[in-house]
Design a protein around this motif. Structure first.
Motif, PDB file in Angstrom:
ATOM      1  N   MET A   7      -3.400  -6.609 -14.168  1.00  0.00           N
ATOM      2  CA  MET A   7      -2.800  -7.680 -13.349  1.00  0.00           C
ATOM      3  C   MET A   7      -1.427  -7.930 -13.326  1.00  0.00           C
ATOM      4  SD  MET A   7      -6.176  -8.404 -13.857  1.00  0.00           S
ATOM      5  CE  MET A   7      -6.324  -9.963 -14.720  1.00  0.00           C
ATOM      6  N   ILE A   8      -0.841  -7.962 -14.800  1.00  0.00           N
ATOM      7  CA  ILE A   8       0.441  -8.369 -15.179  1.00  0.00           C
ATOM      8  C   ILE A   8       1.123  -6.932 -14.727  1.00  0.00           C
ATOM      9  CG2 ILE A   8       2.022  -8.412 -17.136  1.00  0.00           C
ATOM     10  CD1 ILE A   8      -0.196  -9.988 -18.428  1.00  0.00           C
ATOM     11  N   THR A   9       0.813  -5.825 -14.961  1.00  0.00           N
ATOM     12  CA  THR A   9       1.737  -4.548 -14.791  1.00  0.00           C
ATOM     13  C   THR A   9       1.808  -4.601 -13.126  1.00  0.00           C
ATOM     14  OG1 THR A   9       0.704  -3.633 -16.481  1.00  0.00           O
ATOM     15  CG2 THR A   9       1.791  -2.186 -14.787  1.00  0.00           C
ATOM     16  N   ALA A  10       0.744  -4.873 -12.522  1.00  0.00           N
ATOM     17  CA  ALA A  10       0.784  -4.791 -10.872  1.00  0.00           C
ATOM     18  C   ALA A  10       1.863  -6.199 -10.577  1.00  0.00           C
ATOM     19  CB  ALA A  10      -0.729  -5.173 -10.455  1.00  0.00           C
ATOM     20  N   LEU A  11       1.702  -7.057 -11.002  1.00  0.00           N
ATOM     21  CA  LEU A  11       2.631  -8.076 -10.534  1.00  0.00           C
ATOM     22  C   LEU A  11       3.963  -7.853 -10.694  1.00  0.00           C
ATOM     23  CD1 LEU A  11       0.959 -11.510 -11.218  1.00  0.00           C
ATOM     24  CD2 LEU A  11       1.678 -10.616  -8.988  1.00  0.00           C
ATOM     25  N   ALA A  12       4.318  -7.221 -11.826  1.00  0.00           N
ATOM     26  CA  ALA A  12       5.707  -6.742 -12.232  1.00  0.00           C
ATOM     27  C   ALA A  12       6.109  -5.877 -11.170  1.00  0.00           C
ATOM     28  CB  ALA A  12       5.724  -6.271 -13.720  1.00  0.00           C
ATOM     29  N   ALA A  13       5.375  -4.852 -10.858  1.00  0.00           N
ATOM     30  CA  ALA A  13       5.855  -3.842 -10.041  1.00  0.00           C
ATOM     31  C   ALA A  13       6.047  -4.462  -8.561  1.00  0.00           C
ATOM     32  CB  ALA A  13       4.795  -2.778  -9.764  1.00  0.00           C
ATOM     33  N   LEU A  14       5.060  -5.631  -8.089  1.00  0.00           N
ATOM     34  CA  LEU A  14       5.091  -6.047  -6.599  1.00  0.00           C
ATOM     35  C   LEU A  14       6.167  -7.007  -6.495  1.00  0.00           C
ATOM     36  CD1 LEU A  14       1.274  -7.190  -6.616  1.00  0.00           C
ATOM     37  CD2 LEU A  14       2.418  -5.568  -4.749  1.00  0.00           C
ATOM     38  N   GLU A  15       6.740  -7.550  -7.850  1.00  0.00           N
ATOM     39  CA  GLU A  15       7.882  -8.696  -7.720  1.00  0.00           C
ATOM     40  C   GLU A  15       9.046  -7.833  -7.636  1.00  0.00           C
ATOM     41  OE1 GLU A  15       8.043 -12.545  -8.095  1.00  0.00           O
ATOM     42  OE2 GLU A  15       6.082 -11.830  -6.782  1.00  0.00           O
ATOM     43  N   GLU A  16       9.129  -6.442  -8.127  1.00  0.00           N
ATOM     44  CA  GLU A  16      10.172  -5.995  -8.093  1.00  0.00           C
ATOM     45  C   GLU A  16      10.398  -4.889  -6.831  1.00  0.00           C
ATOM     46  OE1 GLU A  16      12.889  -5.620 -10.137  1.00  0.00           O
ATOM     47  OE2 GLU A  16      12.058  -7.399 -10.877  1.00  0.00           O
ATOM     48  N   GLY A  17       9.437  -5.186  -6.007  1.00  0.00           N
ATOM     49  CA  GLY A  17       9.452  -4.461  -4.599  1.00  0.00           C
ATOM     50  C   GLY A  17       9.125  -2.941  -4.818  1.00  0.00           C
ATOM     51  N   LEU A  18       8.394  -2.448  -5.758  1.00  0.00           N
ATOM     52  CA  LEU A  18       8.415  -1.062  -6.090  1.00  0.00           C
ATOM     53  C   LEU A  18       7.199  -0.482  -5.478  1.00  0.00           C
ATOM     54  CD1 LEU A  18       9.634  -1.008  -9.830  1.00  0.00           C
ATOM     55  CD2 LEU A  18      10.864  -0.348  -7.831  1.00  0.00           C
ATOM     56  N   ILE A  19       6.164  -1.531  -5.194  1.00  0.00           N
ATOM     57  CA  ILE A  19       4.818  -1.046  -4.649  1.00  0.00           C
ATOM     58  C   ILE A  19       4.317  -2.036  -3.475  1.00  0.00           C
ATOM     59  CG2 ILE A  19       4.026   0.072  -6.346  1.00  0.00           C
ATOM     60  CD1 ILE A  19       2.065  -2.174  -6.942  1.00  0.00           C
ATOM     61  N   ASP A  20       3.505  -1.653  -2.631  1.00  0.00           N
ATOM     62  CA  ASP A  20       2.825  -2.879  -1.728  1.00  0.00           C
ATOM     63  C   ASP A  20       1.470  -2.511  -1.732  1.00  0.00           C
ATOM     64  OD1 ASP A  20       2.283  -0.882   0.125  1.00  0.00           O
ATOM     65  OD2 ASP A  20       4.215  -1.077   1.070  1.00  0.00           O
ATOM     66  N   SER A  21       0.740  -3.267  -1.019  1.00  0.00           N
ATOM     67  CA  SER A  21      -0.728  -3.312  -1.002  1.00  0.00           C
ATOM     68  C   SER A  21      -1.257  -1.925  -0.394  1.00  0.00           C
ATOM     69  CB  SER A  21      -1.374  -4.336  -0.136  1.00  0.00           C
ATOM     70  OG  SER A  21      -1.040  -4.365   1.200  1.00  0.00           O
ATOM     71  N   GLU A  22      -0.524  -1.031   0.281  1.00  0.00           N
ATOM     72  CA  GLU A  22      -0.975  -0.008   0.773  1.00  0.00           C
ATOM     73  C   GLU A  22      -0.652   1.230   0.181  1.00  0.00           C
ATOM     74  OE1 GLU A  22      -3.355  -0.109   2.811  1.00  0.00           O
ATOM     75  OE2 GLU A  22      -3.133  -2.249   2.738  1.00  0.00           O
ATOM     76  N   ASP A  23       0.405   1.152  -0.922  1.00  0.00           N
ATOM     77  CA  ASP A  23       0.941   2.324  -1.416  1.00  0.00           C
ATOM     78  C   ASP A  23      -0.107   3.002  -2.242  1.00  0.00           C
ATOM     79  OD1 ASP A  23       3.470   2.343  -0.749  1.00  0.00           O
ATOM     80  OD2 ASP A  23       4.169   0.980  -2.517  1.00  0.00           O
ATOM     81  N   THR A  24      -0.622   4.588  -2.087  1.00  0.00           N
ATOM     82  CA  THR A  24      -1.235   4.923  -2.881  1.00  0.00           C
ATOM     83  C   THR A  24      -0.773   5.942  -4.092  1.00  0.00           C
ATOM     84  OG1 THR A  24      -1.602   6.817  -1.394  1.00  0.00           O
ATOM     85  CG2 THR A  24      -2.999   4.778  -1.006  1.00  0.00           C
ATOM     86  N   PHE A  25      -1.611   6.256  -5.067  1.00  0.00           N
ATOM     87  CA  PHE A  25      -1.467   7.341  -6.083  1.00  0.00           C
ATOM     88  C   PHE A  25      -2.702   7.979  -6.159  1.00  0.00           C
ATOM     89  CE2 PHE A  25       1.566   3.755  -7.004  1.00  0.00           C
ATOM     90  CZ  PHE A  25       2.782   4.715  -7.085  1.00  0.00           C
ATOM     91  N   TYR A  26      -2.587   9.244  -6.486  1.00  0.00           N
ATOM     92  CA  TYR A  26      -3.574  10.283  -6.660  1.00  0.00           C
ATOM     93  C   TYR A  26      -3.851  10.330  -8.206  1.00  0.00           C
ATOM     94  CZ  TYR A  26      -6.620  14.399  -6.806  1.00  0.00           C
ATOM     95  OH  TYR A  26      -8.025  15.238  -7.061  1.00  0.00           O
ATOM     96  N   CYS A  27      -5.123  10.053  -8.442  1.00  0.00           N
ATOM     97  CA  CYS A  27      -5.929  10.002  -9.828  1.00  0.00           C
ATOM     98  C   CYS A  27      -6.687  11.201 -10.095  1.00  0.00           C
ATOM     99  CB  CYS A  27      -6.666   8.824 -10.042  1.00  0.00           C
ATOM    100  SG  CYS A  27      -7.509   8.721 -11.817  1.00  0.00           S
ATOM    101  N   PRO A  28      -6.338  12.220 -10.839  1.00  0.00           N
ATOM    102  CA  PRO A  28      -7.024  13.264 -11.074  1.00  0.00           C
ATOM    103  C   PRO A  28      -8.076  13.305 -12.212  1.00  0.00           C
ATOM    104  CG  PRO A  28      -4.930  13.909 -11.776  1.00  0.00           C
ATOM    105  CD  PRO A  28      -4.684  12.479 -11.138  1.00  0.00           C
ATOM    106  N   GLY A  29      -7.656  12.038 -12.913  1.00  0.00           N
ATOM    107  CA  GLY A  29      -8.322  11.754 -14.187  1.00  0.00           C
ATOM    108  C   GLY A  29      -7.369  11.680 -15.345  1.00  0.00           C
ATOM    109  N   HIS A  30      -6.220  12.126 -15.082  1.00  0.00           N
ATOM    110  CA  HIS A  30      -5.222  12.290 -16.179  1.00  0.00           C
ATOM    111  C   HIS A  30      -3.735  12.097 -15.728  1.00  0.00           C
ATOM    112  CE1 HIS A  30      -5.273  16.174 -15.551  1.00  0.00           C
ATOM    113  NE2 HIS A  30      -4.308  16.369 -15.982  1.00  0.00           N
TER     114      HIS A  30
END
Length: 647
Positions: free
Chosen positions: A331-354
């Motif tokens: 939650m801390i990592t996410a809030l830091a990125a949200l507060e900096e405007g680097l992500i929003d709720s709909e941004d996605t990333f692909y997780c292949p397992g690593h």
């Protein structure tokens, strides 16, 4: 030759002059003597009266009653109870060995206690009383009193001794008292005269130590008349001292007792905070110990059992223990990125397992990966790769700053022993402490609460309370002192965008209430009390590439001390948060299996102020919970006793 009349007259004149001279000299001497006597008897009367009285009058200190300790509802936690003891004053006893020999015919003297008393007498002023026997029976007390004339310097006394009413439930919070040691005195520049009384008890750890001056009180004095052999004849007067301040804690005794029982013999810790005020409602470390053993003088065998136990019962894990927070940090990592405007709720990333960073693979806990994930999905299913990606965007400095804002890497000011600061690392920290530059891989590790990041259960509870409330809540452990309410701190806004906080809370709700959430099996069914939480599992060993290729060894197949730590944080109710909870189970394995069920049970116990109805649990768990509640009450009789209320 016959003397003439003139000679006779002359002789008489000479004799008269001599008589007058001698008489005058005598009168002058008598005058000087009279003046001297007047000076001694009138001008210096008070001084000589004091010198005379010091031969037959002693002034002795009267130890004050120590302040008692209560829970938030007035239930008594620590009290003073009468204790019979025998003391000796060396300067009054004369032949100490002979007096001790006579005393031993009346009372059975413990050899260890007697040796300790003899040592104390040698290093203490001769006028101070030294305890030679304590916790004696009324019959022994009476025998000594009857034989008092034959025991110079010996005094049977009724004193006060500390007693902790709930055994180990509050051992790590309240702590315990013990005799003043040379080490204690070495830490005090100008010690209170009370502390020089042999065997006088002061707080050693916990609140007893941290609030020692308030709890101790001020000494009184009494003047006693003694005879030629030092026997007390009568008490001339006394001036009572000032009793120590009574202290009321924010902790709820019933919740504290339940939590301790629920943790059982696990090596674990739990903290419950009031989300409205920051009050600590329960703060536990397990396993625990009986603090009364230390008050009476713990035996070598009992102490060895505590120190040799690999679950470390003497450690205050709730504030002293620091652990990699694992995924509860996300939650801390996410809030830091949200507060900096680097992500929003709909941004996605692909997780292949690593994720490969600097030619090194950083793995997700799910070997096959989670595919495309947005923020809520990533937190709900605890996808590591998502947080690796956003951490590399925001950087460690912003992440650490957010961690401190939420209460990690900060030593919270509560009166418990060894409160840890934890660690929210920065580039500068690594350079100063490891003499090495910060690497991208360090940021990746930190993003999921691994690497250098460390937090105590108290800090994680504060973090959760701040997320739930949006306030800079500070933990409060002391509610009032002698009836004076202590201030509530940290009610100002956290300074984080409320929309971002809502997104985090909504995602934490999904962790516990969505079928694919990592804590779904530990959900609360009752709509009014549904919780929002986050699981965490922190590694305590390195997993080699070969082991990962062959298949990571399951926790249950590892020795206990090599298993992962299990963590869970939550707040409840979701719609109107009242409490925040953190549970850490050392080497418990997975947060969802070891920590979350305990946290769920504690949460319900706090919200219902007692055993919740079985309907609050998922149907599949109800029989297990019913048996668990019955077992706890059978094995922990204190759960059936709500404590003695303050009169």
């Amino acid at each position: 030759m016959r003397k003439t009349q003139a000679d006779i007259v002359a002789n008489q004149a000479r004799m008269t002059r001599r008589a007058l001279f001698l008489g005058g000299a005598q009168l002058a001497f008598m005058g000087v003597l009279g003046l001297r006597m007047r000076h001694l008897q009138v001008d210096q009367a008070d001084e000589f009266r004091l010198l005379a009285e010091e031969n037959r009058i002693n002034i002795r200190l009267i130890p004050p009653a120590r302040g008692e300790i209560f829970d938030r509802n007035g239930r008594t936690l620590a009290v003073n109870e009468p204790s019979y003891r025998i003391t000796i004053v060396r300067e009054d006893a004369g032949d100490v060995d002979a007096v001790i020999a006579k005393l031993s015919n009346l009372v059975e003297l413990d050899a260890t206690a007697l040796n300790r008393a003899m040592t104390e007498m040698k290093r203490s002023p001769p006028f101070l009383p030294v305890t030679v026997a304590e916790r004696i029976s009324w019959e022994e007390m009476s025998r000594v009193a009857v034989n008092a004339p034959a025991l110079p310097g010996i005094t049977p006394e009724v004193g006060l001794s500390r007693r902790y009413l709930h055994d180990g439930d509050f051992a790590h919070v309240i702590g315990y008292v013990g005799p003043v040691s040379d080490y204690d005195l070495s830490k005090i520049e100008d010690p209170d005269q009370l502390l020089l009384i042999p065997r006088f008890q002061i707080g050693k750890v916990g609140i007893e130590a941290k609030r020692e001056e308030s709890l101790r009180g001020k000494a009184g004095t009494k003047r006693v008349e003694v005879n030629a052999v030092g026997r007390v004849m009568r008490e001339l007067d006394r001036r009572e001292g000032l009793a120590g301040a009574d202290m009321q804690l924010t902790v709820d005794q019933k919740l504290q007792t339940y939590t301790q029982a629920r943790l059982g013999e696990e090596s674990a810790a739990a903290v419950v905070m009031d989300v409205k005020t920051g009050d600590i409602l329960s703060i536990n470390s397990s396993p625990t110990f009986d603090p009364n053993l230390f008050v009476r003088g713990i035996s070598v065998a009992d102490y060895s059992k505590l120190t040799e136990n690999d679950h470390r019962p003497l450690a205050t894990k709730s504030v002293q223990g620091t652990y990699p927070p694992g995924s509860t940090f996300k939650m801390i990592t996410a809030l830091a990125a949200l507060e900096e405007g680097l992500i929003d709720s709909e941004d996605t990333f692909y997780c292949p397992g690593h994720l490969e960073v600097s030619n090194r693979k950083f793995h997700c806990w799910k070997r096959g990966g989670h595919g495309n994930v947005n923020f809520e999905t990533a937190l709900r299913e605890s996808c590591d790769v998502y947080f690796y990606e956003i951490a590399l965007k925001v950087g460690i400095e912003k992440i650490s700053a957010m961690a401190r804002r939420l209460g990690l890497g900060v030593r919270h000011n509560i009166p418990m022993s060894a409160v840890a600061q934890g660690l929210a690392p920065t580039m500068d920290w690594k350079l100063r402490n490891r003499d090495a530059a910060w690497l991208p891989g360090d940021t990746v590790n930190a993003s999921i609460g691994q690497g250098f990041v460390l937090a105590s259960p108290l800090q994680l509870a504060v973090m959760t309370a701040r997320l739930a409330s949006g306030l800079q809540l500070a933990p409060r452990l002391v509610k009032s002192v002698d009836g004076v309410e202590q201030p509530v701190r940290g009610l100002s806004p956290l300074g984080v965008n409320e929309n971002h906080l809502r997104l985090v809370r909504k995602s934490m709700f999904a962790v516990s209430n969505h079928r694919r959430g990592t804590a779904y099996s530990s959900r609360i069914i009752e709509d009014e009390f549904r919780l929002a939480g986050k699981t965490g599992t922190s590694q305590v060993r390195n997993i080699t590439a070969a082991e990962r290729e062959a298949g990571v060894t399951k926790n249950e197949d590892l020795p206990w001390n090599r298993r992962d730590h299990a963590l869970f944080v939550n707040f409840a109710p979701y719609d109107d948060p009242k409490i925040a909870v953190c549970v850490v189970v050392e080497h418990g394995g997975g947060g969802s299996t070891a920590a979350a069920p305990i946290a769920r049970d504690i949460t319900l116990q706090a919200l219902y102020d007692g055993d919740p109805p079985l309907e609050a649990y998922p149907t599949k768990d109800r029989e297990k919970i019913r048996l668990q509640q019955a077992r706890l009450k059978r094995d922990y009789p204190q759960l059936r006793n709500s404590g003695r209320d303050r009169a």
